[in-house]
Design a protein around this motif. Structure first.
Motif, PDB file in Angstrom:
ATOM      1  N   GLY A 212       0.816  -1.210   0.000  1.00 29.26           N
ATOM      2  CA  GLY A 212       0.000   0.000   0.000  1.00 29.26           C
ATOM      3  C   GLY A 212       0.847   1.256   0.000  1.00 29.26           C
ATOM      4  N   LYS A 213       1.900   1.264   0.830  1.00 28.83           N
ATOM      5  CA  LYS A 213       2.775   2.434   0.873  1.00 28.83           C
ATOM      6  C   LYS A 213       3.543   2.600  -0.432  1.00 28.83           C
ATOM      7  N   THR A 216       1.066   4.243  -2.841  1.00 31.03           N
ATOM      8  CA  THR A 216       0.846   5.668  -2.571  1.00 31.03           C
ATOM      9  C   THR A 216       2.054   6.496  -2.997  1.00 31.03           C
ATOM     10  N   SER A 217       3.245   5.930  -2.823  1.00 30.76           N
ATOM     11  CA  SER A 217       4.454   6.640  -3.251  1.00 30.76           C
ATOM     12  C   SER A 217       4.485   6.799  -4.765  1.00 30.76           C
ATOM     13  N   PHE A 221       0.904  10.403  -3.482  1.00 31.09           N
ATOM     14  CA  PHE A 221       0.101  10.859  -2.346  1.00 31.09           C
ATOM     15  C   PHE A 221       0.980  11.005  -1.102  1.00 31.09           C
ATOM     16  N   GLY A 227      -6.027  10.548  -0.019  1.00 23.51           N
ATOM     17  CA  GLY A 227      -5.553   9.765  -1.153  1.00 23.51           C
ATOM     18  C   GLY A 227      -4.668   8.622  -0.710  1.00 23.51           C
ATOM     19  N   SER A 228      -3.782   8.895   0.240  1.00 26.58           N
ATOM     20  CA  SER A 228      -2.903   7.857   0.763  1.00 26.58           C
ATOM     21  C   SER A 228      -3.696   6.797   1.516  1.00 26.58           C
ATOM     22  N   SER A 229      -4.627   7.240   2.353  1.00 26.91           N
ATOM     23  CA  SER A 229      -5.408   6.313   3.177  1.00 26.91           C
ATOM     24  C   SER A 229      -6.228   5.357   2.328  1.00 26.91           C
ATOM     25  N   THR A 231      -5.925   4.731  -0.942  1.00 26.96           N
ATOM     26  CA  THR A 231      -5.090   3.907  -1.816  1.00 26.96           C
ATOM     27  C   THR A 231      -4.629   2.669  -1.067  1.00 26.96           C
ATOM     28  N   GLN A 232      -4.170   2.855   0.175  1.00 22.01           N
ATOM     29  CA  GLN A 232      -3.721   1.715   0.979  1.00 22.01           C
ATOM     30  C   GLN A 232      -4.880   0.769   1.274  1.00 22.01           C
TER      31      GLN A 232
END
Length: 342
Positions: A212-213, A216-217, A221, A227-229, A231-232
């Motif tokens: 997930g990280k 997002t990278s 995000f 967006g990061s949350s 996406t993960q």
């Protein structure tokens, strides 16, 4: 990967065991990829008992160190320990061993009970075109069917984990504090997000977080953003859908992807409940905690009564019903000889 492909093309002769083994094979392959390409264990991992850098250890010690990382999916005791683990045990060694053995006995009889129900309910003896849905017996029996089938993996994993912990702690290989419960508290399950993030086992969280990280990278995000949350969130459930869908493949090529709908729907349900909670908060509505939790428990119960058949029905068609999860069934032997549950 060739060995994994060969394994997924094999069979034990038991459809449910094939599904479990297939899912385990893919999980190990994804874990290996996570450790080889998404992390640097020598740099990123440090156990709380490590007194020297891993580079200073002997070859046998480094093998044990690496083995501990690979077979500790929640990273208990490491600086990379997954979040929301149940509290660590604080009891002494032999008290912990006794408690673990008693838990194993409890889960053994829980499994015997639910298997007694499954093997005396006629829908579980059907397969193929003759199979019917877990919904076919009305809402009450649908919920009972879902609880029975959900209790089977829950009981099996808890039984195996309790016995393993008792064995490792008795031999002095591990300590009680490194053996928190396999599952969290059911009281935490007043949202779908909390069910998956706190109550259900966390054995896949480690590599899901890495993937997930990474996503997002790649998408640009920033950590902590919506967006990061999300996406993960969607990467985690997409990965879970893929892993379980390849477990479907070991059951039979025609079942490939059958589990995917259920797991992807969980991310959608979490998004929906997040929107509802946010809307209520924006309106400034003050809901007492007890009422909010009660409404949440009802929502979670209803959601799983709707979504679980998407995961269970194809398994009935594939012949999961007659599968045995225990070598002996004292309660079921008594029940079948003296009465019927259904």
């Amino acid at each position: 990967m060739a060995n994994a492909t060969f394994g997924l093309s094999s069979t034990t002769g038991d459809a449910f065991q094939d599904y479990c083994i297939g899912t385990a094979i893919v999980t190990m392959a994804v874990t290996t990829t996570h450790l080889l390409f998404l992390t640097n264990p020598e740099k990123d991992f440090k156990h709380e008992s490590d007194s020297h850098p891993v580079q200073a250890l002997s070859v046998p010690q480094r093998l044990i160190w690496g083995f501990s990382i690979h077979w500790n999916p929640r990273n208990v005791g490491w600086n990379t320990e997954v979040i929301n683990l149940p509290p660590r045990p604080t009891t002494g060694r032999w008290r912990f061993v006794l408690d673990s053995l008693l838990r194993a006995v409890w889960f053994f009889f829980l499994l015997d009970l639910v298997q007694s129900y499954i093997h005396t309910n006629p829908i579980y003896s059907l397969s193929g075109q003759a199979a019917v849905s877990v919904k076919s017996q009305g809402y009450f029996w649908r919920c009972l069917n879902i609880l029975a089938q959900g209790a089977s993996p829950y009981g099996v994993m808890n039984l195996q984990y309790s016995l393993l912990c008792a064995f490792l702690v008795a031999l002095g290989i591990s300590e009680p504090k490194h053996c928190p419960n396999a599952f969290g508290s059911w009281a935490d399950s007043y949202t779908v997000r909390r069910f998956w993030g706190r109550t259900w086992h966390q054995n896949m969280r480690r590599f899901m977080t890495s993937y997930g990280k990474c996503a997002t990278s790649l998408l640009g995000f920033k950590p902590g953003t919506l967006g990061s949350s999300y996406t993960q969130l969607y990467v985690a459930f997409a990965l879970s859908a893929a892993i379980h869908s390849l477990g479907d493949r070991m059951v039979g090529l025609e079942y490939l992807g059958c589990s995917g709908r259920f797991f992807m729907s969980q991310a959608i349900a979490i998004t929906f409940e997040d929107m509802v909670i946010a809307a209520v908060r924006r309106q400034g509505v003050k809901v007492p905690g007890m009422v909010a939790h009660l409404v949440g428990y009802v929502w979670v119960f209803v959601w799983f009564s709707v979504s679980m058949p998407w995961l269970l029905d194809w398994g009935l068609r594939a012949g999961f019903g007659p599968s045995e999860v225990l070598p002996v069934q004292p309660l079921r032997t008594y029940v079948l000889q003296n009465s019927t549950l259904y």
